[in-house]
Design an enzyme around this catalytic site. Structure first.
Site, mmCIF file in Angstrom:
data_model
loop_
_atom_site.group_PDB
_atom_site.id
_atom_site.type_symbol
_atom_site.label_atom_id
_atom_site.label_comp_id
_atom_site.label_asym_id
_atom_site.label_seq_id
_atom_site.Cartn_x
_atom_site.Cartn_y
_atom_site.Cartn_z
ATOM 1 C CE LYS A 135 41.536 41.670 35.860
ATOM 2 N NZ LYS A 135 42.329 42.609 35.052
ATOM 3 C CG ASP A 153 47.104 39.868 35.583
ATOM 4 O OD1 ASP A 153 47.736 38.801 35.763
ATOM 5 O OD2 ASP A 153 47.583 40.987 35.842
#
Length: 227
Positions: A135, A153
């Protein structure tokens, strides 16, 4: 005959059509033509550090901690010179500050030893750095290098299946689904729009459905079972 969790949940997932996906992002674009990360950064290095620091905390708390830090230490060399103890003092207001400070010092040293002090522009190289997961790498690639990546997320994990934008019960599955389904012209800004939507409109506890600009097109899927 028994079925695994994934095979039982997929038929229940209502997905937006390509036309509906375009409508969703056209509405986001009209409302917010140039969405930006809420993290405050000065260069590729400070964005990388801020994203590492933002794990399990808010962008606002990171910005508050780094406002003074980046005035004097905004390069790998300066952070290393500052040292872990002083770095911890600067970021003590955010969660997991000891571990995060160790990661920042270690990734700074690796940037100097392996990458000439520059932040690399590939996911594979970024993920070699301590404290940098998929991420974080995707955020840096998108925000700094303007690549059409999709950082997933907790907000995106929650809202994308609900809206009908993506399938999946893991971050990688949701990422791959989004990348395959979102038209290229929206990819650069897509994750910013979705994060902001999850943060301020489609909230976890009290989603603002009555004033949501995509309420009429959202599939309102129930949360799938975790694997």
């Amino acid at each position: 005959m028994s079925h695994d969790k994934k095979s039982t949940q997929v038929p229940q997932m209502n997905l937006l059509t390509k036309e509906e996906i375009c409508i969703v992002f056209d509405r986001f674009k009209k409302q917010n033509p140039e969405p930006k990360s809420e993290l405050i950064w000065k260069n590729a290095y400070t964005l990388l550090v801020s994203v590492v620091l933002s794990a399990q905390t808010t962008d606002k708390s990171v910005n508050k901690a780094t406002e003074i830090l980046y005035q004097t230490a905004d390069t790998p060399e300066k952070i290393i010179k500052l040292g872990q103890e002083k770095l911890e003092t600067c970021i003590k207001s955010i969660g997991l500050y000891h571990t995060k400070a160790a990661h920042v010092i270690a990734l700074s040293k690796m940037l100097l030893s392996d990458f000439g002090g520059k932040v690399p522009d590939t996911r594979e190289e970024l993920m070699q750095l301590p404290g940098v997961g998929r991420k974080t790498a995707n955020v840096v690639l998108n925000v700094v290098f303007h690549k059409p990546t999709m950082p997933v997320d907790t907000h995106l994990m929650r809202i994308c299946p609900k809206i009908g934008l993506a399938e999946g019960t893991t971050p990688v599955e949701v990422e791959e689904s989004l990348v395959s389904r979102i038209p290229p012209q929206y990819m650069q800004n897509a994750h910013h729009w979705l994060i902001l939507h999850g943060r301020y409109v489609c909230t976890a506890r009290n989603p603002l459905c009555t004033t949501c600009l995509i309420n009429d097109i959202c599939k309102h899927n129930e949360k799938p079972e975790e694997k």
